[in-house]
Motif scaffolding. Structure first.
Motif, short mmCIF file in Angstrom:
data_model
loop_
_atom_site.label_atom_id
_atom_site.label_comp_id
_atom_site.label_asym_id
_atom_site.label_seq_id
_atom_site.Cartn_x
_atom_site.Cartn_y
_atom_site.Cartn_z
N GLY A 155 0.83 -1.19 0.00
CA GLY A 155 0.00 0.00 0.00
C GLY A 155 0.87 1.24 0.00
O GLY A 155 2.02 1.23 -0.46
N SER A 156 0.34 2.34 0.54
CA SER A 156 1.14 3.55 0.67
C SER A 156 2.16 3.35 1.79
O SER A 156 2.03 2.45 2.62
CB SER A 156 0.24 4.75 0.99
OG SER A 156 -0.34 4.59 2.28
N LEU A 157 3.18 4.21 1.81
CA LEU A 157 4.21 4.07 2.85
C LEU A 157 3.62 4.24 4.24
O LEU A 157 4.04 3.56 5.18
CB LEU A 157 5.33 5.10 2.61
CG LEU A 157 6.26 4.83 1.44
CD1 LEU A 157 7.30 5.93 1.32
CD2 LEU A 157 6.95 3.48 1.61
N SER A 158 2.68 5.14 4.39
CA SER A 158 2.06 5.33 5.71
C SER A 158 1.29 4.08 6.13
O SER A 158 1.32 3.68 7.31
CB SER A 158 1.13 6.54 5.70
OG SER A 158 0.08 6.36 4.76
N GLU A 159 0.60 3.43 5.17
CA GLU A 159 -0.12 2.19 5.48
C GLU A 159 0.86 1.07 5.83
O GLU A 159 0.64 0.28 6.76
CB GLU A 159 -0.98 1.78 4.29
CG GLU A 159 -2.15 2.73 4.03
CD GLU A 159 -2.88 2.41 2.74
OE1 GLU A 159 -4.03 2.86 2.59
OE2 GLU A 159 -2.30 1.71 1.88
#
Length: 558
Positions: free
Chosen positions: A213-217
């Protein structure tokens, strides 16, 4: 593609380094050992960072975080405080004295005998401890990262490690023995850019492997999956660096390493001015704040990805790189890692040559030697030491934790030399006999604590952590030297004379930047800290589950 990208990047660095340095003065001792005192702050910072940033950090520190979590970031973050002290306190004095080596400074402060003892300690430590470890960890990291058995056709991991040790040692020797300090510093800077880029790529692709997913996820997935205290900056007694050791051994080892270790500070001694030196040292401090991202986080990612597979902690980083990086990028990163290995190896080898040529050959063996003879003596001695280091590197195969082993062995010479330098600067009438006491007693006490089983058992019995032990030795040496100075002070107070080597005008922003870096260090620890792990219940649980890393007999190589 892996091999092609590896060869391309390695060849590119070599070609650019040759182009930038082939017209330099490689024949005079000033040009060869101190780069003609011409280094500016970007080169100083790049060389300092990459000399430190080698496989004992990439492999060893990520191996510790694989087991202990974020608390081992102390080796990177506390280093910033040492760099601040180097820029503000030590560097102005070293450049004012116009020295080329730390032993030379101690001769200036004490006498020739103190210099000789310190030269011997440095040479023995580099030849028997530092250089072999650099070669071994480099070879081990590459074997895990690249499919070396497929390239060589040899299935035995030990044999492949031996082959890579000699390959890296030979290439590093060419850099160090042919080019001198400026060649080393320029190649360091170029490889440093590649290694930093590669290190952050490992983090990116590693997080993508955790969750696509995204880096934050990805980050939230990782935090939720790992044990509760993985991202706690406060280490317990079961960790490599418990919180209380930050104020004893961890701090002292960092102070010696960044302020008085010949291998490191030699590029600061080649600064064109105090201003350039301070900017270079403080820039290094700023870059070290990024260290936990690429030197600690990958180990935590590896612990998540390889959970339950029973892999050794020092194998984790190489396996992570091999798993998450695309083939062309694996070759690029392997080349950058080789650059880091070469950087640490040829920097230590160049320092070894400097210590021998200026400390023994010119100072004792051939006092009337020409510059050309001095440089040649260093090259021949360096070749001998390089060969010995290659053999010694292979003998380390089988060590349990190479980073822990390195820090433990380093303490034997870090602590005595740092104690003598500090007392020498702060106590103006401390006599030469006090310095000799500090060097010899410190080396003897720590060696007994490490190698004599009865002493090691006694320290273990009282549950004394290794870092508290060396902190206690440091305090004993300082008090002993001060007592000797009080009983038998020198007739005249020592004063440091300006020899006019470089412009000593300080950088006007040095102190504000130093304060800012110190605040950031405190803030990082505060943000990540959960002191509840230090409560009696948590500590008791930790002690019951894992024995604290107290001093024990050194492990035998398998």
């Amino acid at each position: 593609m892996t091999i092609l990208s590896f060869v391309f990047f390695t060849g590119l660095v070599a070609a650019i380094t040759w182009y930038l340095t082939h017209k330099d003065d490689h024949d005079s001792s000033k040009g060869y050992f101190l780069a003609g005192r011409s280094l500016t702050f970007p080169v100083i910072a790049g060389s300092l960072l990459l000399t430190n940033l080698s496989t004992e950090q990439m492999v060893g520190l990520n191996g510790l975080s694989f087991r202990d979590g974020i608390s081992v970031m102390s080796w990177e973050v506390i280093a910033v405080l040492a760099l601040v002290l180097m820029a503000i306190f030590f560097l102005p004095k070293f450049l004012k004295a116009g020295i080329a080596t730390v032993p030379q400074f101690l001769e200036n402060r004490y006498d020739a005998g103190t210099r000789t003892i310190t030269d011997l300690i440095f040479l023995g430590a580099y030849a028997l401890i530092l250089l072999p470890i650099i070669l071994y960890t480099g070879a081990k990291g590459l074997v895990g990262m690249m499919d070396v058995p497929a390239i060589t056709g040899i299935e035995s991991q030990a044999t492949n490690v031996w082959l890579l040790i000699f390959l890296i040692g030979i290439i590093g020797s060419i850099y160090a023995l042919w080019g001198g300090l400026r060649t080393v510093a320029v190649s360091d800077t170029l490889n440093g850019a590649g290694l930093l880029i590669g290190g952050f790529m490992i983090v990116y692709f590693g997080l993508q492997a955790v969750s696509p997913g995204s880096l934050s996820e990805d980050w939230q997935t990782l935090k939720a999956a790992v044990p509760e205290n993985t991202f706690n900056s406060i280490g317990t007694q079961s960790h490599d660096t418990p919180f209380d050791t930050l104020f004893t051994g961890v701090l002292l080892l960092n102070l010696f390493y960044w302020c008085t270790n010949q291998q490191i500070i030699q590029r600061t001694l080649g600064a064109s001015s105090l201003k350039e030196g301070q900017k270079g040292v403080l820039l290094t401090g700023g870059l070290k704040l990024l260290g936990p991202i690429y030197l600690v986080l990958p180990g935590i990612i590896a612990a998540y990805i390889f959970a339950g597979q029973g892999i050794a902690k020092d194998d984790a980083y190489g396996m992570l790189v091999a798993k998450v990086l695309p083939a062309p990028l694996t070759g690029f990163f392997a080349a950058a890692l080789v650059g880091a290995i070469l950087s640490s190896f040829n920097s230590a080898l160049n320092s070894t040559c400097t210590l021998f040529s200026l400390g023994f050959y010119k100072h004792m063996i051939n006092k009337s030697a020409s510059d050309d003879q001095v440089v040649k003596s260093g090259k021949w001695f360096g070749a001998f030491i390089a060969l010995a280091a290659m053999i010694g590197g292979g003998m380390l195969i089988g060590q349990d934790s190479i980073f822990g082993y390195l820090q433990k062995m380093n303490a034997m010479y870090f602590i005595p030399i740092f104690a003598v330098v500090v007392v020498g600067i702060l106590s103006k009438r401390n006599p030469p006999i006090a310095a000799k006491f500090g060097l010899i007693a410190g080396l003897a006490i720590i060696s007994i604590g490490y190698f004599v089983p009865q002493a090691a058992e006694l320290i273990t019995h009282y549950n004394v952590h290794n870092f508290h032990f060396i902190g206690g030795v440091f305090l004993f040496l300082v008090i002993g030297m001060l007592i000797i100075g009080a009983v038998a002070p020198t007739a005249e107070a020592w004063s440091l004379q300006d020899v006019g080597a470089v412009d000593l005008t300080p950088w006007k922003f040095a102190k504000p930047v130093a304060v800012l870096l110190t605040i950031v260090v405190i803030a990082i620890y505060a943000i990540l800290a959960d002191f509840s792990v230090l409560s009696s219940d948590a500590t008791t649980e930790a002690l019951n589950s894992t024995s604290p890393p107290a001093i024990t007999a050194l492990p035998e190589a398998e």
